[in-house]
Design an enzyme around this catalytic site. Structure first.
Site, mmCIF file in Angstrom:
data_model
loop_
_atom_site.group_PDB
_atom_site.id
_atom_site.type_symbol
_atom_site.label_atom_id
_atom_site.label_comp_id
_atom_site.label_asym_id
_atom_site.label_seq_id
_atom_site.Cartn_x
_atom_site.Cartn_y
_atom_site.Cartn_z
ATOM 1 N N LYS A 126 0.844 -1.179 0.046
ATOM 2 C CA LYS A 126 -0.119 0.040 0.061
ATOM 3 C C LYS A 126 0.918 1.286 -0.062
ATOM 4 O O LYS A 126 0.655 2.183 -0.739
ATOM 5 C CB LYS A 126 -0.898 -0.081 1.273
ATOM 6 C CG LYS A 126 -2.061 -0.797 1.141
ATOM 7 C CD LYS A 126 -3.100 -0.321 2.534
ATOM 8 C CE LYS A 126 -4.087 -1.233 2.736
ATOM 9 N NZ LYS A 126 -4.916 -0.696 3.985
ATOM 10 N N ASP A 143 -8.672 2.052 4.227
ATOM 11 C CA ASP A 143 -9.038 0.610 4.740
ATOM 12 C C ASP A 143 -9.656 0.089 3.315
ATOM 13 O O ASP A 143 -10.371 0.863 2.799
ATOM 14 C CB ASP A 143 -9.991 0.651 5.866
ATOM 15 C CG ASP A 143 -10.004 -0.687 6.485
ATOM 16 O OD1 ASP A 143 -8.950 -1.112 6.962
ATOM 17 O OD2 ASP A 143 -11.092 -1.328 6.343
ATOM 18 N N PHE A 164 0.320 -6.298 -4.982
ATOM 19 C CA PHE A 164 0.340 -7.157 -3.886
ATOM 20 C C PHE A 164 -1.033 -7.728 -3.449
ATOM 21 O O PHE A 164 -2.058 -7.746 -4.089
ATOM 22 C CB PHE A 164 0.870 -6.296 -2.557
ATOM 23 C CG PHE A 164 -0.430 -5.138 -2.280
ATOM 24 C CD1 PHE A 164 -0.328 -4.057 -3.006
ATOM 25 C CD2 PHE A 164 -1.149 -5.280 -0.983
ATOM 26 C CE1 PHE A 164 -1.514 -3.107 -2.593
ATOM 27 C CE2 PHE A 164 -2.216 -4.526 -0.919
ATOM 28 C CZ PHE A 164 -2.326 -3.496 -1.446
ATOM 29 N N GLY A 165 -1.053 -8.477 -2.185
ATOM 30 C CA GLY A 165 -2.346 -9.021 -1.847
ATOM 31 C C GLY A 165 -3.001 -10.054 -3.006
ATOM 32 O O GLY A 165 -2.337 -10.887 -3.385
ATOM 33 N N HIS A 201 -8.914 0.919 -6.936
ATOM 34 C CA HIS A 201 -9.865 1.474 -6.012
ATOM 35 C C HIS A 201 -9.111 2.472 -5.010
ATOM 36 O O HIS A 201 -9.623 3.627 -4.642
ATOM 37 C CB HIS A 201 -10.314 0.120 -4.961
ATOM 38 C CG HIS A 201 -9.105 -0.797 -4.645
ATOM 39 N ND1 HIS A 201 -8.304 -1.168 -5.487
ATOM 40 C CD2 HIS A 201 -8.650 -1.142 -3.434
ATOM 41 C CE1 HIS A 201 -7.401 -2.161 -4.925
ATOM 42 N NE2 HIS A 201 -7.614 -1.987 -3.712
ATOM 43 N N ARG A 202 -7.839 2.042 -4.709
ATOM 44 C CA ARG A 202 -6.958 3.285 -3.829
ATOM 45 C C ARG A 202 -6.906 4.324 -4.762
ATOM 46 O O ARG A 202 -6.942 5.652 -4.497
ATOM 47 C CB ARG A 202 -5.810 2.299 -3.600
ATOM 48 C CG ARG A 202 -5.133 3.373 -2.431
ATOM 49 C CD ARG A 202 -3.918 2.315 -1.910
ATOM 50 N NE ARG A 202 -4.316 1.334 -1.155
ATOM 51 C CZ ARG A 202 -4.618 -0.010 -1.551
ATOM 52 N NH1 ARG A 202 -3.970 -0.254 -2.970
ATOM 53 N NH2 ARG A 202 -5.253 -0.842 -0.970
#
Ligand code: IMP
Length: 199
Positions: free
Chosen positions: A15, A71, A152-153, A180-181
């Site tokens: 992130k 979040d 990532f993720g 989304h970010r």
């Protein structure tokens, strides 16, 4: 040019890299939580927006600097929106990113409905406690096999709508333009610009 310092209130390396790229255009010095050891972060609940507010406010109040937090999570239609806000903890504490995505692939092995969405709430808090939030959503489908080494993720098993490859196969600039970010931070840009002007 302003010399404002803002704290990125996240310990997640993936992130942080994305935040830094997304926020590179602003004339501010972005500092990580590592510069402020000892801040105890709030327990996370199941409401993205509330979690983001609490993380950003905690850090802004503790450091005396504006703070940005997010979040986020992956919502899978066939699982009723799970893992959602619990994405980082899916499968329990023993799993890493790869373990979590493998568990999700196994849970989805029989599912024909592969629709999913990444959701992000970003929060920008000032030291006086004022906080603004914005949401970003990136829709797509879950793949059956993990592919790609970027991001990532859950990126290797998520194919964004309009693309023929996984999120982990996109260049970071491509991911940031649709993610989304990226969308949540773009929506926060008027507030970020006001903050920079305010110094
Ligand atoms: P948070 O730190 O509680 O917001 O955790 C979010 C979790 O959702 C991460 O640990 C990842 O598992 C997942 N996630 C959030 N954003 C992304 C992304 O951009 N790509 C892949 N996984 C993500």
């Amino acid at each position: 040019m302003s010399s404002a310092r803002l704290v990125l209130a996240s310990g997640n390396a993936g992130k942080l890299a994305e935040f830094r790229a997304l926020l590179a255009a602003y004339p501010v010095e972005w500092v990580g939580l590592g510069e402020f050891p000892g801040i105890s972060m709030p327990e996370e609940g199941t409401d993205y927006r509330q979690n983001a507010i609490e993380k950003a406010r905690t850090v802004a109040l503790a450091t005396g600097l504006p703070a940005m937090a997010d979040d986020s999570g992956l919502e899978v239609a066939a699982l009723g929106g799970a893992p959602g806000p619990l994405s980082a903890r899916y499968g329990g504490p023993g799993l890493d990113d790869d373990g979590r995505l493998q568990k999700l692939l196994a849970a989805m092995a029989e599912a024909d409905d592969r629709r999913a969405a990444f959701v992000c709430w970003a929060a920008l808090a000032r030291p006086d406690g004022r906080c603004v939030t914005r949401e970003g959503v990136c829709t797509g489908v879950l793949l059956r096999v993990a592919t790609g080494g970027g991001g990532f993720g859950y990126d290797p098993i998520f194919q964004p709508d309009g693309h023929a490859v996984s999120m982990a196969e996109l260049a970071s600039t491509e991911k940031n333009a649709i993610s989304h970010r990226g969308l949540a931070l773009a929506a926060l840009s008027p507030e970020l610009e006001a903050l920079v002007a305010w110094g």
